[in-house]
Design a protein around this motif. Structure first.
Motif, PDB file in Angstrom:
ATOM      1  N   VAL A  92      57.597  20.321   4.270  1.00 40.43           N
ATOM      2  CA  VAL A  92      56.543  20.121   3.270  1.00 40.43           C
ATOM      3  C   VAL A  92      55.687  18.913   3.611  1.00 40.43           C
ATOM      4  N   ASP A  93      56.309  17.883   4.191  1.00 36.50           N
ATOM      5  CA  ASP A  93      55.571  16.661   4.520  1.00 36.50           C
ATOM      6  C   ASP A  93      54.440  16.917   5.522  1.00 36.50           C
ATOM      7  N   TRP A  94      54.576  17.976   6.320  1.00 40.18           N
ATOM      8  CA  TRP A  94      53.548  18.271   7.320  1.00 40.18           C
ATOM      9  C   TRP A  94      52.312  18.915   6.699  1.00 40.18           C
ATOM     10  N   VAL A  95      52.510  19.704   5.649  1.00 37.41           N
ATOM     11  CA  VAL A  95      51.423  20.490   5.075  1.00 37.41           C
ATOM     12  C   VAL A  95      50.331  19.588   4.500  1.00 37.41           C
ATOM     13  N   ASP A  96      49.080  19.894   4.827  1.00 33.01           N
ATOM     14  CA  ASP A  96      47.880  19.168   4.400  1.00 33.01           C
ATOM     15  C   ASP A  96      47.689  17.836   5.126  1.00 33.01           C
ATOM     16  N   SER A  97      48.573  17.527   6.073  1.00 36.95           N
ATOM     17  CA  SER A  97      48.315  16.366   6.931  1.00 36.95           C
ATOM     18  C   SER A  97      47.380  16.822   8.046  1.00 36.95           C
ATOM     19  N   GLU A  98      46.899  15.891   8.852  1.00 34.10           N
ATOM     20  CA  GLU A  98      46.034  16.226   9.988  1.00 34.10           C
ATOM     21  C   GLU A  98      46.710  15.742  11.261  1.00 34.10           C
ATOM     22  N   VAL A  99      46.811  16.631  12.243  1.00 39.64           N
ATOM     23  CA  VAL A  99      47.451  16.285  13.509  1.00 39.64           C
ATOM     24  C   VAL A  99      46.414  16.225  14.616  1.00 39.64           C
ATOM     25  N   LEU A 100      46.649  15.317  15.530  1.00 36.34           N
ATOM     26  CA  LEU A 100      45.744  15.144  16.664  1.00 36.34           C
ATOM     27  C   LEU A 100      46.172  16.104  17.765  1.00 36.34           C
ATOM     28  N   GLN A 101      45.272  16.995  18.120  1.00 33.68           N
ATOM     29  CA  GLN A 101      45.635  18.090  19.019  1.00 33.68           C
ATOM     30  C   GLN A 101      44.494  18.392  19.984  1.00 33.68           C
ATOM     31  N   SER A 102      44.848  18.671  21.229  1.00 37.08           N
ATOM     32  CA  SER A 102      43.831  19.071  22.199  1.00 37.08           C
ATOM     33  C   SER A 102      43.553  20.562  22.042  1.00 37.08           C
ATOM     34  N   GLY A 103      42.479  21.022  22.612  1.00 38.03           N
ATOM     35  CA  GLY A 103      42.116  22.419  22.496  1.00 38.03           C
ATOM     36  C   GLY A 103      41.034  22.611  21.445  1.00 38.03           C
ATOM     37  N   SER A 104      40.721  23.859  21.187  1.00 32.18           N
ATOM     38  CA  SER A 104      39.652  24.162  20.241  1.00 32.18           C
ATOM     39  C   SER A 104      40.081  23.810  18.818  1.00 32.18           C
ATOM     40  N   ALA A 105      39.087  23.574  17.951  1.00 36.98           N
ATOM     41  CA  ALA A 105      39.340  23.234  16.553  1.00 36.98           C
ATOM     42  C   ALA A 105      38.504  24.146  15.670  1.00 36.98           C
ATOM     43  N   TYR A 106      39.018  24.431  14.490  1.00 37.44           N
ATOM     44  CA  TYR A 106      38.331  25.339  13.577  1.00 37.44           C
ATOM     45  C   TYR A 106      37.434  24.551  12.630  1.00 37.44           C
ATOM     46  N   PHE A 107      36.170  24.965  12.567  1.00 32.51           N
ATOM     47  CA  PHE A 107      35.212  24.350  11.642  1.00 32.51           C
ATOM     48  C   PHE A 107      35.080  25.238  10.417  1.00 32.51           C
ATOM     49  N   ASP A 108      35.317  24.660   9.219  1.00 32.56           N
ATOM     50  CA  ASP A 108      35.252  25.433   7.980  1.00 32.56           C
ATOM     51  C   ASP A 108      34.211  24.885   7.014  1.00 32.56           C
ATOM     52  N   GLY A 109      33.277  24.112   7.549  1.00 33.58           N
ATOM     53  CA  GLY A 109      32.246  23.515   6.703  1.00 33.58           C
ATOM     54  C   GLY A 109      32.444  22.028   6.485  1.00 33.58           C
ATOM     55  N   ARG A 110      33.660  21.557   6.755  1.00 28.67           N
ATOM     56  CA  ARG A 110      33.935  20.129   6.627  1.00 28.67           C
ATOM     57  C   ARG A 110      33.864  19.468   8.002  1.00 28.67           C
ATOM     58  N   PRO A 111      33.479  18.177   8.056  1.00 31.90           N
ATOM     59  CA  PRO A 111      33.368  17.492   9.355  1.00 31.90           C
ATOM     60  C   PRO A 111      34.685  17.512  10.119  1.00 31.90           C
ATOM     61  N   ILE A 112      34.584  17.563  11.426  1.00 29.39           N
ATOM     62  CA  ILE A 112      35.757  17.532  12.299  1.00 29.39           C
ATOM     63  C   ILE A 112      35.810  16.158  12.959  1.00 29.39           C
ATOM     64  N   ALA A 113      36.959  15.491  12.809  1.00 23.19           N
ATOM     65  CA  ALA A 113      37.141  14.157  13.393  1.00 23.19           C
ATOM     66  C   ALA A 113      37.676  14.280  14.819  1.00 23.19           C
ATOM     67  N   LEU A 114      37.069  13.537  15.717  1.00 18.34           N
ATOM     68  CA  LEU A 114      37.481  13.545  17.117  1.00 18.34           C
ATOM     69  C   LEU A 114      37.924  12.148  17.545  1.00 18.34           C
ATOM     70  N   GLN A 115      38.883  12.114  18.443  1.00 15.98           N
ATOM     71  CA  GLN A 115      39.260  10.848  19.063  1.00 15.98           C
ATOM     72  C   GLN A 115      38.541  10.748  20.405  1.00 15.98           C
ATOM     73  N   VAL A 116      37.834   9.660  20.592  1.00 22.54           N
ATOM     74  CA  VAL A 116      37.034   9.480  21.811  1.00 22.54           C
ATOM     75  C   VAL A 116      37.765   8.533  22.756  1.00 22.54           C
ATOM     76  N   PRO A 117      38.163   8.993  23.947  1.00 27.77           N
ATOM     77  CA  PRO A 117      38.840   8.111  24.905  1.00 27.77           C
ATOM     78  C   PRO A 117      37.871   7.072  25.470  1.00 27.77           C
ATOM     79  N   SER A 118      38.404   5.947  25.843  1.00 29.87           N
ATOM     80  CA  SER A 118      37.559   4.879  26.409  1.00 29.87           C
ATOM     81  C   SER A 118      37.031   5.292  27.782  1.00 29.87           C
ATOM     82  N   GLN A 119      35.835   4.849  28.087  1.00 27.61           N
ATOM     83  CA  GLN A 119      35.200   5.135  29.374  1.00 27.61           C
ATOM     84  C   GLN A 119      34.765   3.802  29.989  1.00 27.61           C
ATOM     85  N   PRO A 120      35.703   3.076  30.584  1.00 29.03           N
ATOM     86  CA  PRO A 120      35.417   1.713  31.052  1.00 29.03           C
ATOM     87  C   PRO A 120      34.343   1.598  32.128  1.00 29.03           C
TER      88      PRO A 120
END
Length: 223
Positions: A92-120
């Protein structure tokens, strides 16, 4: 791991059973005391002014209501203990949380948060967003040094894209030349969690994609 869960469940059930037995004993004792009080009250009432029978019925009903409530609480306690010991509480603790995952993501009308790796070694970076067919729908200039970016769902034509899966690629440049290109990781909402056949927790993400919990790169809880 299974042995530990089973042992915990047995111990928990024994504790709940002992607690329920103890409370049942208290109820039985209290009920006997209550009956003795009613009997004594009936024996010592004023014959010229006897108690109304409805008072007896009311008192019996009140005690029965309390007894039923305690038994209901015992049942809820037992069910909750079984729920937790079976590992479902962890799912139950997992449900409605957000996990950081590679691959495609589903857009349902709400903004999608991305993690941007550093580019030194880069002096600029561009986010390229493509649909499931690989067609570019949007590109955004990123600010170097920012760790996160939110895509609002708008395409190059400034129109909101339809609900679907999208991929996110980050191209890094130095002096106008592409020096690095890689897929960005996204935060995706968990809609379901279950225990797999091998004991692994399987997460269903928004849109229906499934991943193993051990394969996610991070987790966060949002309001």
């Amino acid at each position: 791991m299974i042995t530990n869960v089973s042992t915990t469940a047995t111990s928990t059930n024994q504790t709940v059973s002992q607690s329920s037995s103890s409370q049942s004993g208290v109820l039985n004792s209290d009920f006997e005391t209550f009956l003795k009080m009613l009997t004594t009250q009936a024996q010592n009432q004023d014959p010229l002014n006897p108690l109304d029978s409805t008072e007896y019925a009311s008192q019996l009903a009140s005690f029965s209501s309390v007894e039923q409530q305690v038994m209901t609480n015992d049942l809820l306690t037992a069910l909750n203990a079984q729920f937790q010991s079976s590992g479902l509480g962890q799912l139950v603790d997992w449900v409605d949380s957000e996990v950081l995952q590679s691959g495609s993501a589903y857009f349902d009308g709400r903004p999608i948060a991305l993690q941007v790796p550093s580019q030194p070694n880069a002096d600029s970076a561009t986010l390229v967003i493509s649909d499931a067919n690989g067609n570019e729908v949007a590109h955004r200039q990123l600010s170097l040094g920012d760790s996160f970016y939110e895509w609002d769902g708008l395409g190059n034509n400034s129109e909101t894209q339809s609900s679907a899966f999208y991929t996110f690629r980050i191209d890094a440049y130095a002096s106008g030349e592409l020096i690095n290109s890689g897929q960005a990781t996204t935060y995706q909402r968990v809609t379901e969690a279950r225990s797999g056949s091998d004991g692994e927790i399987v997460l269903t993400l928004l849109g229906g994609a499934e991943v193993n919990a051990s394969g996610v790169d991070g987790i966060r809880v949002t309001d």
